[in-house]
Design an enzyme around this catalytic site. Structure first.
Site, mmCIF file in Angstrom:
data_model
loop_
_atom_site.group_PDB
_atom_site.id
_atom_site.type_symbol
_atom_site.label_atom_id
_atom_site.label_comp_id
_atom_site.label_asym_id
_atom_site.label_seq_id
_atom_site.Cartn_x
_atom_site.Cartn_y
_atom_site.Cartn_z
ATOM 1 N N HIS A 124 0.873 -1.198 -0.131
ATOM 2 C CA HIS A 124 0.143 0.260 0.005
ATOM 3 C C HIS A 124 0.875 1.278 0.081
ATOM 4 O O HIS A 124 2.141 1.100 0.408
ATOM 5 C CB HIS A 124 -0.786 -0.095 1.079
ATOM 6 N N GLU B 277 -10.436 2.459 19.846
ATOM 7 C CA GLU B 277 -10.069 3.916 19.330
ATOM 8 C C GLU B 277 -8.794 3.609 18.865
ATOM 9 O O GLU B 277 -7.664 2.845 19.052
ATOM 10 C CB GLU B 277 -9.929 4.691 20.703
#
Length: 452
Positions: free
Chosen positions: A169, A406
């Site tokens: 990526h 989170e």
């Protein structure tokens, strides 16, 4: 693990009824008997637990009906309606009652909601699912949730032994295993390599451009993966090995690999994305390829499943960032569990918070400044973003633990506690600002060294 100042104000449900910090999760007696309109507000006062405990007089007064203080509206099993006390009116035309039921604070928002705040939540159940040989994937990108600029995300499942094809990526990749087991492998630019098995709760992190593979083992593998750019669908974000091989002249590929052109006639011409297994893999030791320059010094896998949780009153948290997951230089994360009736205190972060609900349900109010706030209900499979510096809390109004993740585009986890800030500010300033008594401001001093 290094010690964190990270406290969750989450007494167990049995203890919640003895503390004024939590509003009741059930209608009052008079409401249950049908003597009140469908406002559904509980009768418990929402006062900070650390200021004082309930007195006998307060316990007696709890039986009286108090005004709306922002509690979740309870419609007593009936369909949610855009009604709150004397405000609003019922639906006269049918609404999508299932979605309304999941979002009571959207249908009947607390009166503290104000101003205009864009949508901050996206459910993966609304994402298009790509069904492939050997698995499936569904994504959340900036086109689904425009506020999600730091991260795009995907839920991805691999059938037993299937694998995500070789790829790399443009941006970093961070993932957590939700179920099953699998194996990841990667090679760094200096030729060092890495291979490791992963299980539920484990993390992996690949820096930008590092080529890698992901394979399911005997239980199959489901994971949540994040990429460090919300516009993940933009051209040039993901690069597949087979796609690369198919789009260079075949003689060049043969020259590069040192083989005859005839050996390359079956190169896939279309990216398969997921490849079903042709053979059951052996153990890590059996499958690993020894590099002449050694292995990657900072492992790309972090066994969060083996990290002891920081247990607080009624909840717990595990934090992983570059201080303990050394490879994760651009992403910090926390796995949080909040018990029923619990509250993750008022706080904010210097970076956008991207979150994902693993189990349970609850609500979040985001405060954007300038008198603007909006409350969102969240449940399993919901993702969302709380922009940096937005004040917020996380409240569990369900009957099971609220577990959420989170994630921050930052090297180290960081937050600012509203309570701690007040405790470490001169008491008279706090009393004058909030128009509370000096004695209450002074009692708050006990939280000077901790976060909730």
């Amino acid at each position: 693990m290094h010690k964190r100042k990270f406290l969750l104000l989450i007494p167990l449900l049995s203890a919640a009824w003895a503390s004024p910090v939590f509003s009741s999760l059930t209608p009052s007696t008079s409401q249950q008997q049908g003597n009140l309109p469908l406002t559904g507000f509980s009768t418990r006062s929402r006062q900070a637990r650390h200021f004082r405990l309930l007195t006998e007089e307060e316990v007696r007064l709890e039986k009286r009906n108090l005004p709306d203080e922002g509690q979740v509206t309870d419609f007593g099993g009936n369909k949610s309606q855009p009604v709150r006390g004397a405000l609003g009116a019922p639906f006269y035309h049918p609404s999508n009652s299932e979605i309304d039921k999941q979002n009571p604070d959207n249908v009947s928002p607390p009166t503290t909601d104000s101003g205009v705040i864009p949508n901050l939540k996206w459910s993966f159940s609304l994402s298009h699912t790509r069904l492939l040989k050997g698995g499936w994937v569904r994504e959340q990108t900036i086109t689904d949730l425009p506020v999600s600029k730091d991260f795009a995300a995907a839920e991805l499942t691999l059938a037993p032994y299937a694998y995500r094809e070789l790829h790399w990526h443009r941006v970093v990749e961070w993932a957590i295993v939700l179920a099953g087991n699998g194996r990841i492998a990667a090679v760094a630019s200096n030729g060092t390599n890495y291979i490791s098995d992963v299980g539920p709760g484990d993390l992996w992190y690949f820096p930008s451009s590092v080529p890698h593979s992901i394979q399911a083992l005997d239980e199959g593998l489901e994971f949540l993966v994040l990429f460090g750019d919300g516009n993940f669908d933009s051209q040039g974000t993901t690069f597949m090995a087979s796609d690369f091989a198919a789009h260079v002249p075949k003689e060049v590929l043969a020259h590069n690999l040192g083989v005859n052109v005839s050996e390359l006639n079956n190169i896939p011409q279309k990216d398969p994305y997921i490849i079903p297994a042709t053979k059951k893999p052996g153990s890590v030791d059996q499958e690993s390829v020894k590099s002449p320059v050694g292995t990657i010094p900072n492992p790309f896998v972090y066994k969060l499943s083996q990290q002891p949780a920081e247990k607080k009153k009624g909840g717990e948290v595990k934090i992983a960032d570059s201080t303990n997951f050394f490879a994760s230089k651009e992403v910090a994360s926390a796995l949080v569990s909040v018990q029923p009736g619990g509250l993750r205190e008022l706080h904010w972060h210097p970076s956008d918070e991207w979150f994902y609900v693993v189990s349970g349900k609850g609500r979040i109010t985001a405060f954007a400044g300038n008198s603007a706030s909006r409350t969102f209900d969240v449940g399993v499979g919901d993702s969302g973003v709380v922009p940096n510096s937005y004040g917020h809390y996380v409240e569990n109004y369900g009957t099971e633990p609220l577990v959420f993740i989170e994630v921050f585009k930052a090297p180290v986890f960081s937050d600012f506690s509203f309570t701690q800030w007040l405790a470490l500010t001169p008491h008279q300033i706090v009393a004058d600002t909030l128009n509370i008594s000096l004695s209450i401001a002074e009692v708050n001093q006990r939280f000077a060294t901790i976060k909730q």
